[in-house]
Motif scaffolding. Structure first.
Motif, PDB file in Angstrom:
ATOM      1  N   ILE A 127       1.040  -1.209   0.235  1.00  0.00           N
ATOM      2  CA  ILE A 127       0.015   0.053  -0.112  1.00  0.00           C
ATOM      3  C   ILE A 127       0.880   1.165   0.112  1.00  0.00           C
ATOM      4  CG2 ILE A 127      -1.869   1.400   1.230  1.00  0.00           C
ATOM      5  CD1 ILE A 127      -2.596  -1.412   2.502  1.00  0.00           C
ATOM      6  N   PRO A 128       0.705   1.992  -0.959  1.00  0.00           N
ATOM      7  CA  PRO A 128       1.562   3.379  -0.815  1.00  0.00           C
ATOM      8  C   PRO A 128       1.387   3.930   0.151  1.00  0.00           C
ATOM      9  CG  PRO A 128       0.066   3.313  -2.810  1.00  0.00           C
ATOM     10  CD  PRO A 128      -0.219   1.957  -2.198  1.00  0.00           C
ATOM     11  N   LEU A 129       2.338   4.912   0.850  1.00  0.00           N
ATOM     12  CA  LEU A 129       2.267   5.456   2.011  1.00  0.00           C
ATOM     13  C   LEU A 129       1.194   6.615   1.786  1.00  0.00           C
ATOM     14  CD1 LEU A 129       3.347   6.346   4.682  1.00  0.00           C
ATOM     15  CD2 LEU A 129       5.417   8.115   3.367  1.00  0.00           C
ATOM     16  N   SER A 130       1.132   7.284   0.561  1.00  0.00           N
ATOM     17  CA  SER A 130       0.005   8.386   0.494  1.00  0.00           C
ATOM     18  C   SER A 130      -1.438   7.909   0.706  1.00  0.00           C
ATOM     19  CB  SER A 130       0.214   8.963  -0.793  1.00  0.00           C
ATOM     20  OG  SER A 130      -0.042   8.137  -2.030  1.00  0.00           O
ATOM     21  N   ALA A 131      -1.649   6.604   0.278  1.00  0.00           N
ATOM     22  CA  ALA A 131      -2.808   5.923   0.478  1.00  0.00           C
ATOM     23  C   ALA A 131      -3.286   6.001   2.144  1.00  0.00           C
ATOM     24  CB  ALA A 131      -2.961   4.671   0.162  1.00  0.00           C
ATOM     25  N   TYR A 132      -2.543   5.962   2.861  1.00  0.00           N
ATOM     26  CA  TYR A 132      -2.865   6.046   4.500  1.00  0.00           C
ATOM     27  C   TYR A 132      -3.500   7.436   4.725  1.00  0.00           C
ATOM     28  CZ  TYR A 132      -0.599   1.435   5.022  1.00  0.00           C
ATOM     29  OH  TYR A 132      -0.252   0.211   5.000  1.00  0.00           O
ATOM     30  N   LEU A 133      -3.362   8.585   3.769  1.00  0.00           N
ATOM     31  CA  LEU A 133      -4.296   9.556   4.026  1.00  0.00           C
ATOM     32  C   LEU A 133      -5.450   9.746   3.357  1.00  0.00           C
ATOM     33  CD1 LEU A 133      -1.040  11.937   3.984  1.00  0.00           C
ATOM     34  CD2 LEU A 133      -2.058  10.972   6.085  1.00  0.00           C
ATOM     35  N   GLY A 134      -5.822   8.614   2.473  1.00  0.00           N
ATOM     36  CA  GLY A 134      -6.739   8.724   1.637  1.00  0.00           C
ATOM     37  C   GLY A 134      -7.485   7.567   1.784  1.00  0.00           C
ATOM     38  N   ALA A 135      -7.632   6.685   0.790  1.00  0.00           N
ATOM     39  CA  ALA A 135      -8.480   5.284   0.905  1.00  0.00           C
ATOM     40  C   ALA A 135      -8.226   4.437   1.978  1.00  0.00           C
ATOM     41  CB  ALA A 135      -8.329   4.645  -0.472  1.00  0.00           C
ATOM     42  N   VAL A 136      -7.082   4.328   2.483  1.00  0.00           N
ATOM     43  CA  VAL A 136      -6.976   3.490   3.729  1.00  0.00           C
ATOM     44  C   VAL A 136      -6.367   4.473   4.933  1.00  0.00           C
ATOM     45  CG1 VAL A 136      -5.603   1.313   4.483  1.00  0.00           C
ATOM     46  CG2 VAL A 136      -5.721   1.938   2.101  1.00  0.00           C
ATOM     47  N   GLY A 137      -7.195   5.531   5.077  1.00  0.00           N
ATOM     48  CA  GLY A 137      -6.914   6.503   6.019  1.00  0.00           C
ATOM     49  C   GLY A 137      -8.440   7.084   6.451  1.00  0.00           C
ATOM     50  N   MET A 138      -8.280   8.258   7.082  1.00  0.00           N
ATOM     51  CA  MET A 138      -9.572   8.960   7.559  1.00  0.00           C
ATOM     52  C   MET A 138     -10.509   8.988   6.315  1.00  0.00           C
ATOM     53  SD  MET A 138     -11.147  12.068   7.481  1.00  0.00           S
ATOM     54  CE  MET A 138      -9.900  13.232   7.043  1.00  0.00           C
ATOM     55  N   PRO A 139     -10.544   9.575   5.404  1.00  0.00           N
ATOM     56  CA  PRO A 139     -11.401   9.610   4.445  1.00  0.00           C
ATOM     57  C   PRO A 139     -11.956   8.223   4.100  1.00  0.00           C
ATOM     58  CG  PRO A 139      -9.555  11.040   3.565  1.00  0.00           C
ATOM     59  CD  PRO A 139      -9.245   9.825   4.797  1.00  0.00           C
ATOM     60  N   GLY A 140     -11.263   7.071   3.740  1.00  0.00           N
ATOM     61  CA  GLY A 140     -11.820   5.643   3.550  1.00  0.00           C
ATOM     62  C   GLY A 140     -12.610   5.077   4.704  1.00  0.00           C
ATOM     63  N   VAL A 141     -12.202   5.432   5.892  1.00  0.00           N
ATOM     64  CA  VAL A 141     -12.966   5.021   6.964  1.00  0.00           C
ATOM     65  C   VAL A 141     -14.347   5.821   7.222  1.00  0.00           C
ATOM     66  CG1 VAL A 141     -13.188   4.693   9.572  1.00  0.00           C
ATOM     67  CG2 VAL A 141     -10.831   4.243   8.370  1.00  0.00           C
ATOM     68  N   PHE A 313      -8.293   4.609  -6.630  1.00  0.00           N
ATOM     69  CA  PHE A 313      -8.293   5.867  -6.019  1.00  0.00           C
ATOM     70  C   PHE A 313      -7.287   6.858  -6.918  1.00  0.00           C
ATOM     71  CE2 PHE A 313      -4.761   3.537  -3.660  1.00  0.00           C
ATOM     72  CZ  PHE A 313      -3.792   4.829  -3.821  1.00  0.00           C
ATOM     73  N   ARG A 314      -7.895   8.079  -6.757  1.00  0.00           N
ATOM     74  CA  ARG A 314      -6.781   9.122  -7.544  1.00  0.00           C
ATOM     75  C   ARG A 314      -6.585  10.134  -6.493  1.00  0.00           C
ATOM     76  NH1 ARG A 314      -8.372  11.241 -13.540  1.00  0.00           N
ATOM     77  NH2 ARG A 314      -6.975  12.969 -13.553  1.00  0.00           N
ATOM     78  N   GLU A 315      -5.328  10.776  -6.989  1.00  0.00           N
ATOM     79  CA  GLU A 315      -4.795  11.867  -6.041  1.00  0.00           C
ATOM     80  C   GLU A 315      -4.464  13.180  -6.919  1.00  0.00           C
ATOM     81  OE1 GLU A 315      -2.571   8.836  -3.083  1.00  0.00           O
ATOM     82  OE2 GLU A 315      -1.283   9.770  -4.902  1.00  0.00           O
ATOM     83  N   SER A 316      -4.546  14.214  -6.334  1.00  0.00           N
ATOM     84  CA  SER A 316      -4.319  15.451  -6.716  1.00  0.00           C
ATOM     85  C   SER A 316      -3.161  15.886  -5.673  1.00  0.00           C
ATOM     86  CB  SER A 316      -5.447  16.758  -6.756  1.00  0.00           C
ATOM     87  OG  SER A 316      -6.258  16.281  -7.688  1.00  0.00           O
ATOM     88  N   VAL A 317      -1.883  16.324  -6.404  1.00  0.00           N
ATOM     89  CA  VAL A 317      -0.515  16.448  -5.439  1.00  0.00           C
ATOM     90  C   VAL A 317      -0.018  17.716  -5.890  1.00  0.00           C
ATOM     91  CG1 VAL A 317       1.493  15.413  -4.782  1.00  0.00           C
ATOM     92  CG2 VAL A 317      -0.540  13.758  -5.577  1.00  0.00           C
ATOM     93  N   PHE A 337      -8.905  16.502  -8.192  1.00  0.00           N
ATOM     94  CA  PHE A 337      -9.445  15.364  -8.706  1.00  0.00           C
ATOM     95  C   PHE A 337      -9.190  14.311  -7.920  1.00  0.00           C
ATOM     96  CE2 PHE A 337     -10.721  13.811 -13.188  1.00  0.00           C
ATOM     97  CZ  PHE A 337     -11.423  12.853 -12.578  1.00  0.00           C
ATOM     98  N   GLY A 338      -9.849  13.735  -7.134  1.00  0.00           N
ATOM     99  CA  GLY A 338      -9.782  12.731  -6.261  1.00  0.00           C
ATOM    100  C   GLY A 338      -9.093  13.196  -4.829  1.00  0.00           C
ATOM    101  N   LYS A 339      -8.287  12.546  -4.121  1.00  0.00           N
ATOM    102  CA  LYS A 339      -7.869  13.164  -2.848  1.00  0.00           C
ATOM    103  C   LYS A 339      -6.589  14.106  -2.955  1.00  0.00           C
ATOM    104  CE  LYS A 339      -6.267  13.142   1.279  1.00  0.00           C
ATOM    105  NZ  LYS A 339      -7.363  13.756   2.348  1.00  0.00           N
ATOM    106  N   GLN A 340      -6.892  15.325  -2.201  1.00  0.00           N
ATOM    107  CA  GLN A 340      -5.984  16.428  -2.230  1.00  0.00           C
ATOM    108  C   GLN A 340      -4.633  16.424  -1.491  1.00  0.00           C
ATOM    109  OE1 GLN A 340      -5.865  19.344  -4.666  1.00  0.00           O
ATOM    110  NE2 GLN A 340      -3.736  18.936  -3.651  1.00  0.00           N
ATOM    111  N   LEU A 341      -3.601  16.168  -1.830  1.00  0.00           N
ATOM    112  CA  LEU A 341      -2.358  15.930  -0.879  1.00  0.00           C
ATOM    113  C   LEU A 341      -1.379  17.175  -1.332  1.00  0.00           C
ATOM    114  CD1 LEU A 341      -1.908  12.081  -1.740  1.00  0.00           C
ATOM    115  CD2 LEU A 341      -2.630  13.192   0.649  1.00  0.00           C
TER     116      LEU A 341
END
Length: 345
Positions: A127-141, A313-317, A337-341
């Motif tokens: 699991i990529p580190l950034s995903a723990y702030l999105g799909a496998v983090g608070m937004p996902g939960v 999932f998709r990320e805007s970085v 577009f998707g999770k803003q990081l």
């Protein structure tokens, strides 16, 4: 002062917004960090790699009564971070550990890690580190809780989600599909709608920008949801909620997660609240941090789905801490577009 001190760049809340926030509400500060030798017992120093930007932060900028204390003026903006331990005087954390926590809008995060729960070690093998702030983090939960615990869709039911291409909405629809429900999204713009259907696998997506009034939006929902709406995950409020309620079935459930249409103080009255009664609707608001008991169950499912490639999932970085305020203001206007990081390394 020795020259080997590291500088930490931080974004502070300089003033409270009057109505719509602007870059003037933030200020960039540089601060010197202690060296590894100067850490106190129990402390851990983390180099933040990613900062999560989320809509809830807008509410914290105000001084009014809410479910959480306001963001203090002159202090580092609150926010979730994912990074790497660079110095530690704590037996539970070693240099090189990947961790997530509430590190705030800054490049480094110094924390007393003896407090339970302030730092979570994460495994980045699958699991990529950034995903723990999105799909496998608070937004996902957040998505998981609203869908599973409030909407609880049965196979064949129709679930609608607003802000469907975002960090939360995108997960809601995919989890609904995994449970055999139909998923219908609302998103702003043809590109986002195409992504929601073609990449995320929703059954339909309505471009709300093409439907500027209630009648038009309601007609679009009727076409996309011929059997009515059984569950709705609300991130936006306002006219979208009104349109959904006009198409809601008896005993439908609404998970109230966000009301971004009113974040700058705009009034958002309900057009037909009587529908809650006549349709015997369940409308429930929730704050995911108040349901820590379900996080392990949620993260187990979300982590498995992301690791196996089944949850997309998709990320805007945005690049660099100085870019955080503009990226945040863009998020509030739907420019992401998707999770803003914000990438900090």
């Amino acid at each position: 002062m020795s020259q080997d001190k590291t500088l930490n760049r931080q974004i502070l809340l300089a003033s409270r917004p009057q109505g719509e926030p602007s870059s003037q509400n933030f200020i960039l500060r540089e601060q010197q960090l202690p060296t590894a030798a100067e850490l106190a017992e129990g402390q851990v120093l983390i180099r933040n790699h990613f900062l999560s930007l989320d809509p809830y932060m807008r509410g914290r900028m105000n001084d009014g009564k809410s479910y959480a204390a306001p963001q203090p003026l002159g202090e580092v903006m609150l926010g979730g971070t994912a990074g790497e331990v660079v110095a530690s005087r704590n037996a539970n954390f070693t240099v090189g550990d990947k961790v997530v926590g509430m590190g705030g809008w800054q490049e480094y995060f110094l924390v007393d890690a003896t407090q339970r729960g302030v730092l979570q070690k994460v495994d980045t093998t699958h699991i990529p580190l950034s995903a723990y702030l999105g799909a496998v983090g608070m937004p996902g939960v957040t998505a998981w809780y609203g869908l599973v615990k409030i909407i609880n869709p049965k196979a064949g039911e129709t679930v609608v989600v607003s802000a469907a291409s975002g960090a939360v909405g995108s997960v809601v629809g995919q989890l609904a599909k995994a449970r055999g429900a139909r998923a219908v999204g609302l998103a702003g713009g043809a590109d986002k709608c195409r992504y929601v259907v073609e990449e995320l696998g929703f059954d339909a997506c309505i471009d709300y920008k093409q439907h500027p009034d209630l009648r038009s939006l309601s007609a679009a929902l009727k076409a996309a949801c011929p059997d009515g709406i059984d569950g709705h995950f609300e991130n936006v409020g306002g006219m979208i909620l009104d349109a959904v309620m006009l198409r809601a079935n008896a005993f439908s459930r609404v998970a109230m997660c966000g009301m971004i249409s009113g974040y700058n103080g705009e009034p958002i009255p309900l057009a037909a609240p009587q529908l809650i009664l006549s349709n015997r609707m369940k409308v429930e608001g929730f704050i995911v941090s108040e349901h820590m008991d379900v996080w392990p169950e949620a993260l187990k499912e979300l982590g498995g789905l992301v690791a196996s490639g089944k949850l997309k999932f998709r990320e805007s970085v945005a690049q660099g801490i100085a870019a955080a305020p503009e990226a945040f203001l863009g998020l509030l206007k739907g420019r992401n577009f998707g999770k803003q990081l914000v990438k900090l390394v």
